[in-house]
Design an enzyme around this catalytic site. Structure first.
Site, short mmCIF file in Angstrom:
data_model
loop_
_atom_site.label_atom_id
_atom_site.label_comp_id
_atom_site.label_asym_id
_atom_site.label_seq_id
_atom_site.Cartn_x
_atom_site.Cartn_y
_atom_site.Cartn_z
N ASP A 150 -9.28 3.99 -1.40
CA ASP A 150 -10.22 4.32 -0.06
C ASP A 150 -11.39 5.03 -0.59
O ASP A 150 -11.64 6.37 -0.66
CB ASP A 150 -9.23 5.76 0.82
CG ASP A 150 -8.06 4.92 1.20
OD1 ASP A 150 -7.97 3.74 1.33
OD2 ASP A 150 -7.21 5.71 1.85
N ASP A 193 0.85 -1.12 -0.28
CA ASP A 193 -0.23 -0.08 0.03
C ASP A 193 1.04 1.20 0.02
O ASP A 193 2.25 1.22 0.04
CB ASP A 193 -0.81 -0.07 1.23
CG ASP A 193 -1.98 1.03 1.27
OD1 ASP A 193 -2.16 1.55 0.33
OD2 ASP A 193 -2.27 1.32 2.51
N GLU A 205 2.20 5.01 -4.00
CA GLU A 205 2.13 5.84 -5.29
C GLU A 205 3.50 6.61 -5.59
O GLU A 205 3.60 6.86 -6.72
CB GLU A 205 1.13 7.06 -4.84
CG GLU A 205 -0.35 6.41 -4.97
CD GLU A 205 -0.67 5.62 -3.72
OE1 GLU A 205 -0.04 5.82 -2.58
OE2 GLU A 205 -1.25 4.67 -3.87
#
Ligand code: GLC
Length: 810
Positions: free
Chosen positions: A488, A410, A413
């Protein structure tokens, strides 16, 4: 004075060979070209354009304004020889034409513009006559003519509606919790889209990892454009004519999702975070006590010691190894989260090792870049460095040794809380496999290379076990390493509705193993919202419920007994359909076939399907019409051409037709295409609970049809060595009855002995006889039965694993 300026301008334009439009330098006159084995290199001073043939249907256009190409390298492309690369070339004073066996590329010489036609002379795609390919400073861009009736899809992970015409996007992986329909960009960058017009389809893949952007008629209603802030204009035009052809070719170019371990197809339960250990154990026990199937439990960041990756909080998890072992004995796999941010702390073994091995990205001054994520100040591995990827892969050893099954990467990015750009500054340096380039070039592949490091590391640690990795960020081609979820989202009906087009566009962009946080991440869904979301989840390839820290319980039993029963049924349906779903995953690996796909994908000539974004196909048999709106107990559905059966009631429809069907809370409207053969199994509590004892085949006959059924051990790579079983089952319906045959299977996998329970639907009256080969089967001895209310003949016979020939005689 005015006259003088005008004359000066005219003189400047005439003397320049580079036309300028609105600040963009555009390609001018072709001065020469050179033939190569796979195409030509054209000189349009100061620019160079290479046009190369990868296969008769795939052409690469590669333009550099600088007069020399950079070293050719792609993170996405794995295969450039996609087929016959032969072409013919012809020339007139105004044009150069390159022809393959299916398309032709015409290069206008002055100014240099591209036109692509199919073999029938239909115009597929053309450069805008004014601008065409351009550059301005470091920016590169191309403008294309936009036909009024052309529609656009794909673009990877984009929120909002399915069709992307009149919109603009950029690709810059971004952590945006609680995103909205118009939030852009999001976590993943897949610069690939489809253009479709009257059923004729092409795809364009802009393989440039810098911040790229697409404007699909937003500024100008007759043009669309795409480009990048730096690097070369490097794109592939992929001819169809069908969307399916485009995805298959794109998949050969960038790779497909390898078959995951079968358990990863089961239901998965997550929250931020399940802890302490006792709670995780209780969670597992509750699933088993309540007889709600589940295969995977996730551990979010609280399992770690102060959010330090590859450590355990030994107070919360005093016996992690024991917990993993006990839960494994009860059929659960554990998937913990691992983020890229490594706590900047001397004495923490991962930090120390990383520093010693020079594994962290550095600022231009040469210091490791430090930014805040969950653990506070962090440093970040440089996954673009080969050594760093293998170091990262080795870090999983301790977790793998105690039996951890898969990993969730996670924040990749990469997300940095205290940086003004919310990520690394542009000037942070990356190894870029020895090229040493800045973050602007490496940002969009950071997550992809992280999951690559994880995937390849797991392969080294457990060579004959299929890794399972889940990621939030990715780039084109990243489907080779990880499943993805859409980040999310919010517990709202709007987000449930958005989940469908979002997953569909991701799926047809190559990321076939995709899903959303079931129930919505932020907020507390009502029982109804959770139940409807879970029903959609049966038909998203990745099926996981997840929720933010501090939210109310979000398990299938959290909304009272009625919803618990409804949710159990939903999850049971997923498990019933596993043989079918597994076969779809096999086709995804073999052909790049998206498992979940828009209706237009299989019905491209039917232009009404271009607007269907709340209905989708799941494999080749199902059309799914989820209920996405509160209090709705009916659902309007448009069924495309062909015969369709309501999975629940058996009602038969002759499409194209619009129907309204009942959609009580306990079920999701579901249709089966006439001619389908669906393989099912009896419900298990987890995938490996027991081997398949009955292979259920649901047959919805049409005149003649066939399907494949794929099986293997569900965990190893032995299938790549021929140890699998691929069966083709065909059905023919005639005036005298139904002929159902299974050909000799391919592959050497031997499943354990089992029964085939074969149900033929839509049979108007009890058959006069049922024959298996030469043997007559008897109704009285229970070898077959006929249910007149549903019109179903069910036949039972032992599966000897190979050829069978069954006749149901009217
Ligand atoms: C990010 C993830 C979310 C996770 C949380 C804590 O917000 O998207 O899924 O639960 O981080 O790790």
């Amino acid at each position: 004075m005015k006259l003088f300026v005008t004359i000066l301008c005219i003189l400047t334009i005439c003397s320049s060979t580079v036309p300028v439009y609105g600040g963009w330098n555009s390609l001018g006159r072709v001065s020469s070209y050179e033939k190569q084995n796979d195409g030509i290199i054209i000189s349009i001073p100061p620019a160079l354009l290479s046009v190369s043939v990868l296969s008769p249907a795939v052409i690469r256009f590669h333009m550099t304004p600088s007069g020399s190409f950079q070293t050719d390298h792609s993170w996405a492309v794995v295969n450039t020889k996609l087929g016959d690369q032969k072409y013919t070339i012809s020339e007139t004073p105004d044009f150069i034409t390159i022809k393959t066996s299916v398309i032709s590329v015409t290069i206008m010489k002055n100014p240099c513009r591209i036109l692509v036609h199919d073999g029938y002379g239909n115009l597929l795609n053309r450069d805008d006559s004014v601008k065409g390919m351009c550059w301005s400073g470091s920016d590169v861009r191309v403008w294309k003519t936009m036909p009024r009736d052309e529609q656009y899809f794909g673009f990877g992970e984009k929120a909002g509606s399915l069709g992307k015409k009149w919109k603009s996007f950029s690709m810059w992986n971004s952590d945006i919790p609680a995103y909205k329909a118009d939030t852009d960009p999001l976590y993943q960058s897949i610069p690939f889209f489809y253009g479709i017009r009257k059923g004729l389809t092409y795809g364009i893949f802009l393989d440039n990892t810098y911040n790229t952007s697409f404007s699909m008629g937003k500024e100008n209603s007759s043009c669309y454009s795409f480009g990048a802030v730096d690097g070369e204009l490097n794109y592939y035009l992929i001819y169809g004519p069908k969307p399916v052809d485009v995805i298959q070719r794109f998949s050969r170019l960038t790779g497909t999702t390898p078959l995951p371990p079968k358990w990863a197809l089961g239901y998965q339960q997550s929250r931020w975070s399940y802890y302490p250990e006792q709670r995780v154990r209780e969670l597992g026990a509750t699933f088993r006590n309540k007889k709600i199937p589940c295969d995977v439990i996730y551990l979010d960041i609280h399992y770690m010691n102060g959010y330090r990756c590859f450590t355990w909080d030994t107070v919360r998890f005093p016996n992690a190894a024991g917990m993993v072992k006990d839960l494994a004995a009860d059929g659960f796999k554990i998937v913990p989260i691992i983020d890229p941010g490594i706590k900047n702390e001397k004495g923490y073994w991962v930090f120390d090792e990383g520093l010693l091995g020079d594994h962290f990205v550095r600022t231009p001054e040469g210091n490791p870049f430090v930014g805040k994520v969950w653990p506070g100040d962090c440093v970040f591995p440089d996954f673009t460095k080969i050594n760093t990827r293998s170091w990262w892969g080795s870090l999983y050893r301790n977790l793998v040794d105690i039996g951890i099954a898969g990993f969730w990467n996670d924040m990749n990015e990469p997300s940095v809380f205290d940086s003004p750009t919310k990520t690394f500054p542009d000037d942070v340096m990356h190894d870029d496999e020895g090229r040493m380039t800045d973050h602007r070039k490496n940002h969009n592949i950071y997550g992809m290379q992280m999951v690559r490091a994880t995937y390849e590391g797991l392969l080294k640690l457990r060579p004959n076990e299929r890794p399972f990795v889940l990621t939030r960020a990715n780039y084109a081609g990243g489907q080779r390493y990880a499943a993805a979820w859409t980040g999310d989202n919010i517990s709202s009906w709007e987000h449930l509705e958005m989940a469908v087009p979002m997953c569909l566009n991701l799926s047809i962009s190559g990321q076939s193993f995709v899903g959303t946080d079931i129930g919505g991440f932020i907020g507390n869904p009502s029982g109804e919202l959770f139940a409807r979301w879970l029903q959609l989840g049966i038909f998203t390839p990745f099926m996981r419920a997840h929720t933010v820290t501090g939210s109310k319980d979000k398990e299938p039993w959290s909304y009272g007994a009625d919803f618990e029963a409804i949710n159990r049924k939903s999850i049971e349906l997923r498990y019933r359909l596993l043989p079918y779903i597994y076969t779809q995953f096999y086709l995804a690996e073999r052909d790049g076939m998206p498992i979940m796909r828009p209706v237009f994908f299989d019905f491209p000539e039917d232009e009404e399907t271009y607007w269907q974004e709340n209905t989708f196909l799941f494999g080749n048999a199902f059309l799914v019409a989820p209920v996405l709106w509160e209090d709705d107990r009916q659902r309007d559905v448009r069924l495309p051409k062909g015969i369709w059966y309501d999975y629940w009631t058996g009602a038969k429809y002759d499409g194209p037709v619009s129907v309204t069907v009942d959609a009580p809370l306990e079920r999701i409207p579901l249709f089966v295409k006439g001619g389908s053969i669906i393989s099912e199994r009896s419900v298990v509590q987890y995938i490996d609970e027991r081997p398949l004892d009955t292979l259920i085949l649901q047959i919805y006959p049409s005149d003649t049809s066939s399907t494949v059924i794929y099986e293997d051990d569900g965990k190893s790579f032995d299938y790549r060595r021929g140890i699998y079983k691929l069966r083709t089952v065909s059905v023919t319906s005639t005036d005298t009855g139904y002929k159902i045959r299974s050909g000799k299977p391919e592959g050497s996998y031997k499943p354990s002995a089992r029964i085939i329970q074969l149900a033929v639907h839509d049979v108007p009256k009890s058959p006069s006889a049922v024959r298996l080969g030469k043997r007559e089967l008897h109704e009285k001895s229970g070898e077959w039965k006929y249910e007149s209310i549903h019109g179903i003949v069910t036949v039972y016979f032992p599966d000897r694993g190979d050829y069978f020939d069954l006749r149901v005689i009217k």
